[in-house]
Design a protein around this motif. Structure first.
Motif, PDB file in Angstrom:
ATOM      1  N   ILE A  24      27.532  50.047   0.919  1.00  0.00           N
ATOM      2  CA  ILE A  24      26.206  49.497   1.220  1.00  0.00           C
ATOM      3  C   ILE A  24      25.337  49.448  -0.042  1.00  0.00           C
ATOM      4  CG2 ILE A  24      24.093  49.806   2.585  1.00  0.00           C
ATOM      5  CD1 ILE A  24      26.536  49.047   4.269  1.00  0.00           C
ATOM      6  N   CYS A  25      25.227  50.577  -0.742  1.00  0.00           N
ATOM      7  CA  CYS A  25      24.463  50.593  -2.000  1.00  0.00           C
ATOM      8  C   CYS A  25      25.478  50.409  -3.119  1.00  0.00           C
ATOM      9  CB  CYS A  25      23.713  51.920  -2.153  1.00  0.00           C
ATOM     10  SG  CYS A  25      23.041  52.185  -3.798  1.00  0.00           S
ATOM     11  N   THR A  31      28.630  54.505   0.959  1.00  0.00           N
ATOM     12  CA  THR A  31      29.174  53.769   2.109  1.00  0.00           C
ATOM     13  C   THR A  31      28.303  53.938   3.344  1.00  0.00           C
ATOM     14  OG1 THR A  31      30.461  55.667   2.881  1.00  0.00           O
ATOM     15  CG2 THR A  31      31.543  54.196   1.298  1.00  0.00           C
ATOM     16  N   LYS A  32      28.595  53.067   4.306  1.00  0.00           N
ATOM     17  CA  LYS A  32      27.909  53.129   5.587  1.00  0.00           C
ATOM     18  C   LYS A  32      28.146  54.485   6.263  1.00  0.00           C
ATOM     19  CE  LYS A  32      27.459  50.751   9.949  1.00  0.00           C
ATOM     20  NZ  LYS A  32      27.972  49.710  10.854  1.00  0.00           N
ATOM     21  N   GLY A  33      29.389  54.964   6.194  1.00  0.00           N
ATOM     22  CA  GLY A  33      29.711  56.250   6.815  1.00  0.00           C
ATOM     23  C   GLY A  33      28.901  57.389   6.217  1.00  0.00           C
ATOM     24  N   GLY A  56      19.662  53.316  -3.405  1.00  0.00           N
ATOM     25  CA  GLY A  56      18.480  52.661  -3.965  1.00  0.00           C
ATOM     26  C   GLY A  56      17.912  53.331  -5.197  1.00  0.00           C
ATOM     27  N   MET A  57      18.659  54.282  -5.772  1.00  0.00           N
ATOM     28  CA  MET A  57      18.149  54.959  -6.971  1.00  0.00           C
ATOM     29  C   MET A  57      18.823  54.441  -8.231  1.00  0.00           C
ATOM     30  SD  MET A  57      16.497  58.345  -6.552  1.00  0.00           S
ATOM     31  CE  MET A  57      16.664  59.664  -5.394  1.00  0.00           C
ATOM     32  N   GLY A  58      19.723  53.481  -8.092  1.00  0.00           N
ATOM     33  CA  GLY A  58      20.439  52.966  -9.263  1.00  0.00           C
ATOM     34  C   GLY A  58      19.634  51.892  -9.976  1.00  0.00           C
ATOM     35  N   LEU A  59      20.334  51.103 -10.769  1.00  0.00           N
ATOM     36  CA  LEU A  59      19.664  50.127 -11.632  1.00  0.00           C
ATOM     37  C   LEU A  59      18.759  49.155 -10.883  1.00  0.00           C
ATOM     38  CD1 LEU A  59      21.592  48.605 -14.622  1.00  0.00           C
ATOM     39  CD2 LEU A  59      19.517  50.000 -14.549  1.00  0.00           C
ATOM     40  N   CYS A  60      19.192  48.695  -9.685  1.00  0.00           N
ATOM     41  CA  CYS A  60      18.366  47.695  -8.988  1.00  0.00           C
ATOM     42  C   CYS A  60      17.265  48.353  -8.183  1.00  0.00           C
ATOM     43  CB  CYS A  60      19.216  46.768  -8.118  1.00  0.00           C
ATOM     44  SG  CYS A  60      19.409  47.316  -6.415  1.00  0.00           S
ATOM     45  N   GLN A  61      17.232  49.689  -8.133  1.00  0.00           N
ATOM     46  CA  GLN A  61      16.173  50.437  -7.445  1.00  0.00           C
ATOM     47  C   GLN A  61      15.991  49.999  -5.984  1.00  0.00           C
ATOM     48  OE1 GLN A  61      13.797  53.068  -8.915  1.00  0.00           O
ATOM     49  NE2 GLN A  61      15.844  53.245  -9.766  1.00  0.00           N
ATOM     50  N   LYS A  70      18.020  50.589   5.755  1.00  0.00           N
ATOM     51  CA  LYS A  70      17.029  50.750   6.807  1.00  0.00           C
ATOM     52  C   LYS A  70      17.617  50.409   8.179  1.00  0.00           C
ATOM     53  CE  LYS A  70      12.163  49.652   7.089  1.00  0.00           C
ATOM     54  NZ  LYS A  70      11.070  48.859   6.581  1.00  0.00           N
ATOM     55  N   GLY A  71      18.370  49.310   8.234  1.00  0.00           N
ATOM     56  CA  GLY A  71      18.977  48.880   9.492  1.00  0.00           C
ATOM     57  C   GLY A  71      19.948  49.919  10.028  1.00  0.00           C
TER      58      GLY A  71
END
Ligand SMILES: Cc1cc2nc3c(=O)[nH]c(=O)nc-3n(C[C@H](O)[C@H](O)[C@H](O)COP(=O)(O)OP(=O)(O)OC[C@H]3O[C@@H](n4cnc5c(N)ncnc54)[C@H](O)[C@@H]3O)c2cc1C
Lengths: 107, 375
Positions: A24-25, A31-33, A56-61, A70-71
């Motif tokens: 996912i990220c 992963t989703k799991g 969400g903490m990597g390069l693309c934030q 979120k989903g």
């Protein structure tokens, strides 16, 4: 947000799903799991998920995976995605070199 | 749902979560209350991750040394969570003779408490960390210091406390404590009332407002500290770094990014004490300070900056204390910007105090009633 807060007290039972291996990220390869497992472990806000797993903490934030995460969390908690607070955006919006940021006070 | 427990803890930072975990292990029932919707969203989620003994006040050293010796080593295993503890030592850097004098004095104090800290030359410091600028002429070196990930540490304690049955209520802002027959009994929030025989107040600076309701005050001020993190780099060095004049501190995390913190010196005169937004001065200042010690990092990109409040106690060490005037009440606040590294040990001894056992480390330096006027 009252309902999902009670989930801190009432544990969610873990069950695996066929697409748990889905990444996912992508920046941090989460992963989703792993996200679903974190919810079972009590991480019930986007901030908690992010801090616990680094989503969400990597390069693309988080600009790519924010919505997906979120989903998944909302579904696991049985709430609407819009009921979840987004993670806080942080300066700088785009990565900036230390020597550029450090020049702010040069005459 | 039960709104009573043996112990109520106010604040879900590392102090509240760690104490809850150790108390639950002793079989106590615990409720943790936090005003925020997210667990540990105060200083505990915003700090620089330093787990250091060197540079600490000697009143605090025995507790910190206890934590390093007995708790940090196995914490990842104990919590089933990677807390990314790395014990690769701490270099405190100096560039002038005056800096070296400050560092030697600190090192001497620490040695008097039995901590292994030595002074090294600039060349020796560069042997330990080859990326240091040539301007560094000496440093203090404490090989048993290190760093860890504050996010997974705090949430790791939370996860396990919850697993052991601790009940966490977020979005519950405590407004007052109430006594019954002279002893602590009720915790009042904006929504409801909770009941317990014992209460731990571990709410950072806000502990002050809560304690007012039982006539106790801890002299602290509230300061905003700031931090920045870079994009991930290949492994370079894993020591914890600081400087004689505290220009900045930081380390490379397991994940590869550097986490650096610092203060501009203008914190106490901040205009707005309501908002915790980063200032436009500090991250730039920290960047300049870093580049002077580590020119090699000039082109490394910063991906994120943030800020967090600290509860600075007037005499520089925390309050960890029961309160004979309010039986059943225990206070843990005033960590003065270095409560993360000492957090596991503080939680451990607070749980002992609440369980009416003798704490493993003498806590008499941390009494709540130690504060006196100048004369
Ligand atoms: C930028 C920065 C860098 C730092 N760097 C380091 C470091 O490198 N090493 C180190 O050891 N320490 C460091 N610290 C200090 C460290 O983060 C703190 O000392 C530590 O996290 C304190 O933990 P705590 O549990 O006491 O407080 P917090 O984590 O602040 O928790 C207090 C909790 O109480 C809650 N609360 C407040 N009022 C109420 C109320 N009325 N009702 C209910 N709940 C309430 C808050 O929401 C919060 O969750 C740093 C701090 C900052 C801000």
């Amino acid at each position: 947000m009252k309902e999902h807060e009670n989930l801190r007290v009432k544990p969610i039972q873990w069950h695996s799903e066929p697409d748990d291996d889905l990444i996912i990220c992508r920046c941090e390869e989460i992963t989703k799991g792993e996200i679903r497992k974190a919810v079972c472990d009590g991480m019930v806000t986007i901030k908690e998920i992010r801090r616990y797993l680094r989503t969400g903490m990597g390069l693309c934030q988080g600009q790519t995976c924010g919505k997906l995460v979120k989903g998944i969390v909302a579904k696991e908690l049985g709430v609407k995605p819009d009921d979840l607070e987004p993670a806080t955006g942080r300066a700088p919006v785009r990565p900036v070199e230390m020597q550029v940021l450090g020049k702010e006070s040069e005459e | 749902m039960a709104k009573t427990a043996d112990v109520i803890i106010i604040g879900s930072g590392i102090i509240g979560c760690a104490t809850a975990y150790y108390l639950a292990k002793k079989g106590r029932t615990v409720i943790v209350l936090d005003q925020n919707d997210t667990v540990g969203n105060g200083g505990s989620a915003r700090n620089g991750g330093g787990v250091r003994q060197s540079g600490r006040d000697k009143r605090e050293l025995p507790l910190m040394m206890f934590g390093i010796k007995y708790l940090w080593q196995n914490l990842s295993e104990e919590l089933g969570t990677d807390v990314e503890y790395m014990q690769k030592g701490n270099l405190r850097l100096g560039k002038t003779e005056e800096h070296l004098r400050i560092l030697s004095r600190l090192a001497e104090n620490a040695r008097a408490c039995g901590l292994d800290v030595s002074m090294v030359s600039g060349a020796e410091a560069r042997e330990i960390c080859p990326y240091l600028s040539d301007e560094v002429i000496g440093a203090s070196w404490c090989p048993t210091d290190g760093h860890a990930n504050p996010l997974t540490t705090t949430l790791g304690y939370y996860k396990n406390a919850r697993r052991l049955g601790v009940q966490f209520y977020t979005g519950e802002s405590v407004t007052a404590l109430r006594k019954y027959q002279g002893k602590i009994r009720y915790v009042v929030t904006q929504n409801q009332v909770f009941e317990a025989q014992q209460v731990l107040v571990a709410a950072g600076y806000e502990s002050r407002e809560i304690l007012k309701s039982v006539g106790i005050d801890i002299p602290m001020s509230k300061l905003l500290l700031e931090t920045l993190v870079t994009e991930a780099q290949p492994p370079m060095f894993y020591q914890m770094l600081g400087t004689a004049t505290a220009d900045f501190y930081g380390h490379q995390s397991k994940h590869g990014s550097f986490v650096f913190g610092g203060s501009s010196g203008l914190e106490a005169v901040r205009r707005d004490f309501a908002s915790d937004a980063s200032t436009n001065l500090t991250a730039s200042y920290i960047s300049r300070a870093i580049i002077r010690y580590f020119p090699v990092l000039s082109d490394v990109k910063i991906v994120r900056t943030w800020a967090g409040w600290i509860d600075e106690c007037v005499d520089g060490v925390p309050v960890l204390s029961d309160t004979p005037e309010v039986p059943g009440l225990v206070i843990a606040c005033g960590f003065t910007g270095h409560g993360f590294g000492i957090g596991p040990a503080a939680g451990y001894v607070l749980a002992q105090l609440l369980a009416e056992e003798t704490p493993s480390v003498d806590l008499s330096a941390f009494r709540y009633d130690r504060f006196r006027a100048k004369f």
